[in-house]
Design an enzyme around this catalytic site. Structure first.
Site, PDB file in Angstrom:
ATOM      1  N   HIS A   1      38.020  43.154 -66.036  1.00 49.56           N
ATOM      2  CA  HIS A   1      37.004  43.563 -65.057  1.00 49.56           C
ATOM      3  C   HIS A   1      35.914  42.500 -65.040  1.00 49.56           C
ATOM      4  O   HIS A   1      36.112  41.418 -64.523  1.00 49.56           O
ATOM      5  CB  HIS A   1      36.485  44.948 -65.439  1.00 49.56           C
TER       6      HIS A   1
ATOM      7  N   HIS B   1      43.524  40.261 -56.435  1.00 47.04           N
ATOM      8  CA  HIS B   1      42.632  41.417 -56.487  1.00 47.04           C
ATOM      9  C   HIS B   1      43.436  42.679 -56.239  1.00 47.04           C
ATOM     10  O   HIS B   1      44.444  42.659 -55.522  1.00 47.04           O
ATOM     11  CB  HIS B   1      41.521  41.284 -55.439  1.00 47.04           C
TER      12      HIS B   1
ATOM     13  N   HIS C   1      30.899  47.569 -55.242  1.00 45.92           N
ATOM     14  CA  HIS C   1      32.310  47.316 -54.916  1.00 45.92           C
ATOM     15  C   HIS C   1      33.151  48.580 -55.026  1.00 45.92           C
ATOM     16  O   HIS C   1      34.200  48.591 -55.655  1.00 45.92           O
ATOM     17  CB  HIS C   1      32.876  46.214 -55.825  1.00 45.92           C
TER      18      HIS C   1
ATOM     19  N   ARG D   1      37.844  65.849 -63.341  1.00 48.01           N
ATOM     20  CA  ARG D   1      38.722  66.224 -64.440  1.00 48.01           C
ATOM     21  C   ARG D   1      40.171  66.227 -63.944  1.00 48.01           C
ATOM     22  O   ARG D   1      40.720  67.261 -63.576  1.00 48.01           O
ATOM     23  CB  ARG D   1      38.336  67.611 -64.972  1.00 48.01           C
TER      24      ARG D   1
ATOM     25  N   ASP E   1      34.969  36.003 -58.921  1.00 50.09           N
ATOM     26  CA  ASP E   1      34.649  35.494 -60.249  1.00 50.09           C
ATOM     27  C   ASP E   1      34.911  33.990 -60.415  1.00 50.09           C
ATOM     28  O   ASP E   1      34.216  33.322 -61.177  1.00 50.09           O
ATOM     29  CB  ASP E   1      35.463  36.240 -61.316  1.00 50.09           C
TER      30      ASP E   1
END
Length: 377
Positions: free
Chosen positions: A224, A263, A189, A358, A314
């Site tokens: 999550h 979402h 995903h 970074r 979910d």
């Protein structure tokens, strides 16, 4: 203006910001809504095996029949776990969070069978893919039932293997099919939180086990991977659609978060939901359910009518797993068994064209100041 923009981006949790490139999946694009290497996930779920999808993500193309058979046999041959790892799993208490068990299992296997060079990355991934179900179920059945299971089964697919380990018998064809589809839907995903965690770790040139362990840590959070467990906990609170609607109205008034809806990327619907919802209905009919599925549908309708929020992958996964006899605490670890394929493919991709990830931070603290001697504070 730049400072104001940075503050907006910071408050949005980096949503909508491009953080890298990938050839693995598209999310929320016109058309399919979700593709794996260009294939509509719904089409893959309709006519494919999870092992085909794993091969696609990890090796670049869908396998031939001969390649698929060889890959299935390879995973079967790798499915047992070392005795030393079994001893570690037996020491983990029954009330441990199952995601912690997965994290420990992956980390321990990494100490027993380390990735000495990146040339081993496919071998390490295949080993993890083959053993993750056994890591979880060995711990679960030993800690909850006092049973030491045989980690090798005769099942020809990972979904059936998982259910056979859990229940001690070969699953029905419907249950096997649903698990296969579920693993496909959860496999990849794009730059979700756990995948991005894995890529950040990979960008430091760390080993694959460390990258996966970090990804598991991100997936552990309720915002999550934990959403399917939270959805089941919500559904279990109600004995009827009417009771659910009454309580939901109060929850909305109290501004409580209702898990399993909406979402970060999809705007109108989650393409994975339509697939798993149909299977949840089949399973409900099979067991003669008169509460869980009707309550789920009532919640779905209420959330759309009141909040214009649609169920994500979910929500109906929760009832599908329940109907197959899977304990709620094991829902999110199943996600790990599937998403490993996406994580690893992203790790491969990061390593192939690497620059350390970074980013910079916007400093919002005190201006530079002198240190006051301790006698004067």
């Amino acid at each position: 203006m730049a400072d104001a923009k940075n503050k907006v981006l910071s408050g949005a949790g980096l949503r909508g910001q491009i953080a890298g490139q990938t050839a693995l999946s598209t999310v929320g694009k016109e058309g399919a809504g979700l593709t794996y290497r260009g294939y509509d996930v719904r089409e893959l779920a309709r006519c494919g095996k999870f092992e085909e999808v794993a091969y696609l993500l990890l090796y670049g193309e869908l396998p031939t029949a001969a390649q698929l058979q060889a890959y299935i046999e390879r995973l079967q041959a790798l499915s047992d776990i070392p005795d030393t790892l079994k001893e570690v799993l037996e020491r983990i208490p029954a009330d441990a969070h199952p995601m912690d068990v997965m994290r420990i299992g992956v980390s321990m296997l990494g100490t027993l069978e380390p990735e000495e060079s990146f040339a081993q990355q496919h071998d390490v991934t295949d080993r993890l893919l083959a053993t993750l179900p056994a890591m979880l179920i060995y711990w679960y059945r030993f800690s909850h039932e006092g049973v030491r299971i045989d980690c090798v089964t005769q099942e020809k697919d990972l979904g059936g293997h998982f259910l056979a380990l859990l229940h001690g018998k070969s699953p029905s064809e419907l249950h096997r099919e649903v698990m296969n589809v579920s693993l496909i839907l959860y496999a990849e995903h794009e730059f979700n939180a756990s995948t991005f965690t894995g890529r950040v770790c990979a960008s430091t040139l760390s080993d694959l086990y460390s990258c996966v362990t970090g990804a598991i840590g991100s997936l552990r959070g309720p915002l999550h991977g934990g959403a399917n467990e939270a959805a089941m906990d919500l559904i279990d609170r109600f004995n009827s659609p009417e009771e659910a609607l009454e309580e939901l109205r109060q929850m909305v008034e109290r501004k409580e978060l209702i898990m399993g809806f909406g979402h970060a990327i999809y705007r109108d619907s989650d393409p994975r939901n339509e697939v798993i919802k149909a299977y949840a209905k089949q399973l409900a009919d099979e067991v003669g359910d008169t509460v869980i599925y009707p309550v789920s549908e009532a919640i779905e309708k209420f959330m759309w009518d009141e909040k214009r929020l649609f169920p994500n992958a979910d929500f109906f996964h929760a009832s599908a797993y329940r109907f197959m006899g899977i304990p709620t605490k094991l829902f999110t670890p199943i996600f790990v068994c599937s998403r490993l394929t996406g994580w690893a493919a992203h790790i491969f991709e990061q390593r192939a064209n690497n620059r350390i990830i970074r980013p910079s931070a916007e400093y919002i603290g005190e201006e530079q100041r002198a240190v006051t001697p301790i006698s004067e504070r």
